[in-house]
Design an enzyme around this catalytic site. Structure first.
Site, PDB file in Angstrom:
ATOM      1  CG  ASN A  52      -0.241   0.335   2.502  1.00 54.41           C
ATOM      2  OD1 ASN A  52       1.095  -0.594   2.921  1.00 54.41           O
ATOM      3  ND2 ASN A  52      -0.140   0.507   3.982  1.00 54.41           N
ATOM      4  CE1 TYR A  53       3.863   1.729   4.023  1.00 51.42           C
ATOM      5  CE2 TYR A  53       6.397   0.937   3.657  1.00 51.42           C
ATOM      6  CZ  TYR A  53       5.178   0.993   4.543  1.00 51.42           C
ATOM      7  OH  TYR A  53       5.705   0.395   5.123  1.00 51.42           O
ATOM      8  CB  SER A  54       3.349   5.536  -3.075  1.00 51.30           C
ATOM      9  OG  SER A  54       4.605   6.420  -1.983  1.00 51.30           O
ATOM     10  N   GLY A  56       0.917   1.111  -4.202  1.00 49.48           N
ATOM     11  CA  GLY A  56       2.453   0.381  -5.670  1.00 49.48           C
ATOM     12  C   GLY A  56       3.266   0.796  -5.737  1.00 49.48           C
TER      13      GLY A  56
END
Length: 332
Positions: A52-54, A56
Site C-alpha cells: 500500500n505504499y504510494s 503500489g
C-alpha cells in the site's frame, strides 16, 4: 556497515534497513533512485516496502531499481491493507494474502520476496488461517521467511505456537514502532524477540521527525508530517513527547551530535534490534540517518539518552522491580 543475522535463517542483513515508503510520494522516481544509490553505496542490502505504499508505486519503483542485482538484496514487503474496493481484498485471510503477494511480485518484478510481513494483526481471521496462508506461500517459493508487523508479543507467540503445532515455517522477523518517545516495545516485544531468536526491525526511529529538531520552537508548522498527516499528528500529540524531543535535541546540540543520527543510533544499539528502518524524502535527509553508523552509542551514552524519556512500566506493573538490582522477590 556491519551485517547481522536475520532471525534463525542463516541470512545476514545490513545494520540499517532502507524503508521505501516515500518512493512514489514525497520522493519522485529520480529522487528515489538517488537515495537508493546512496543506500547501496553505504552497504545497505536490506530494503522494506509494502503493497500500500504510494498506492503500489513504492514497489514498482523499487522493482526497477533492483534489476540486475536482485540476488544481492533482501527484500521485504507487506500484505494486509486494502487493494481495491472488493470487501475481500484486505486483511490476512489466506485468499487475500496469496493474491496480494502475487500482485506485489508483479510490481517488484521478482519471483519471490525474502520476507513477507502481515502488516497488522487480523482479529477477524483465525490465527491458523493466517499462518496457513504464509505457509502456502513459503512452500510455493514466493516467500522465503514469514514475518509480522505491529503485532503485540502475545499475538506473535500465538502465531508461532500455531506454526509449531503444524510444523510450518515460523515467524523470523517482527517490525514494531520504536523510538525515544514510543518505548512500549521494551516491555515485552524486544525481550520476547531476543529470547526466541527473532529479528527486530523497528520503524519510525525518529518519531516521524519529532526527534529531528525541526519542530522545536514551533518550526516547520506547515510542512512536516506531524502537521500534515493526521495519523502522525495523533500518534505524537501528547505534550510530554514534545518536551522529551526538546530535551533530546538540546542534549544533542550540547554534544555536537546530529539528532537524527543519534535517534537512529539509539534504536539500533538495543541488543534485540537487528536493523532500524530508515527513510527520507531526499538524499540530504537520508545522509543524517546513514551517519548514525559513525556514532559510538556506548551503554553509558544510551543510558543518558534513555533518561530523557519515560521508561515504560514492566509488564507486571510492579514498578519497584525497575529499581531492584538483584535479590529474590519479596512476594506479592
Amino acid at each position: 556497515m556491519k551485517y547481522r543475522p536475520l532471525g534463525r535463517t542463516g541470512v545476514r542483513v545490513s545494520e540499517l534497513c532502507f524503508g521505501t515508503m516515500q518512493f512514489g510520494s514525497d520522493a519522485d522516481e529520480e529522487t528515489s533512485a538517488r537515495m537508493y544509490a546512496a543506500g547501496r553505496d553505504a552497504g545497505i542490502n536490506f530494503f522494506d516496502t509494502a503493497n500500500n505504499y504510494s498506492g503500489g508505486a513504492s514497489e514498482r519503483i523499487l522493482g526497477r531499481l533492483i534489476k540486475g542485482h536482485r540476488d544481492e538484496l533482501i527484500i521485504a514487503t507487506k500484505c494486509y491493507s486494502p487493494e481495491g474496493d472488493d470487501i475481500n481484498a484486505r486483511g490476512a485471510s489466506r485468499r487475500h494474502v496469496v493474491r496480494g503477494v502475487e500482485a506485489s511480485l508483479k510490481r517488484l518484478g521478482t519471483d519471490r520476496v525474502d520476507i513477507l510481513f502481515l502488516h497488522q494483526f487480523d482479529r477477524l481471521t483465525p490465527i491458523e488461517e493466517q499462518m496457513r496462508g504464509l505457509e502456502d506461500l513459503v512452500r510455493s517459493g514466493k516467500v522465503l521467511y514469514p514475518a509480522a508487523s505491529n503485532y503485540s508479543a502475545w499475538q506473535t507467540m500465538e502465531a508461532i505456537a500455531a506454526q509449531r503445532r503444524h510444523g510450518w515455517a515460523r515467524l523470523q522477523v517482527v517490525e514494531p514502532m520504536y523510538n525515544l518517545v514510543k518505548r512500549q516495545a521494551e516491555v515485552e516485544i524486544l525481550p520476547m524477540a531476543e529470547t526466541h531468536g527473532i529479528s527486530v526491525i523497528p520503524y519510525s526511529p525518529t518519531g516521524g521527525g519529532l526527534l529531528s529538531g525541526k519542530y522545536a520552537g514551533g518550526g516547520d508548522n506547515n510542512r512536516g508530517r506531524l502537521h500534515t498527516n493526521t495519523m502522525y499528528t495523533v500518534r505524537y500529540e501528547e505534550q510530554w513527547m514534545h518536551e522529551v524531543a526538546a530535551r533530546f535535541t538540546a542534549f544533542c546540540a550540547e554534544r555536537g551530535l546530529h539528532p537524527v543520527s543519534t535517534a537512529v543510533a539509539w534504536v539500533g544499539a538495543h541488543p534485540a534490534v537487528t536493523a532500524p528502518i530508515i527513510g527520507a524524502r531526499n538524499v540530504e535527509q537520508l545522509r543524517a540517518s546513514l551517519d548514525s553508523l559513525s556514532i559510538d552509542m556506548t551503554p553509558a551514552l544510551r543510558a543518558e539518552i534513555s533518561a530523557l524519556s519515560r521508561t515504560p512500566p514492566p509488564a507486571t506493573d510492579r514498578s519497584e522491580e525497575l529499581k531492584r538490582q538483584s535479590g529474590p522477590s519479596s512476594g506479592p
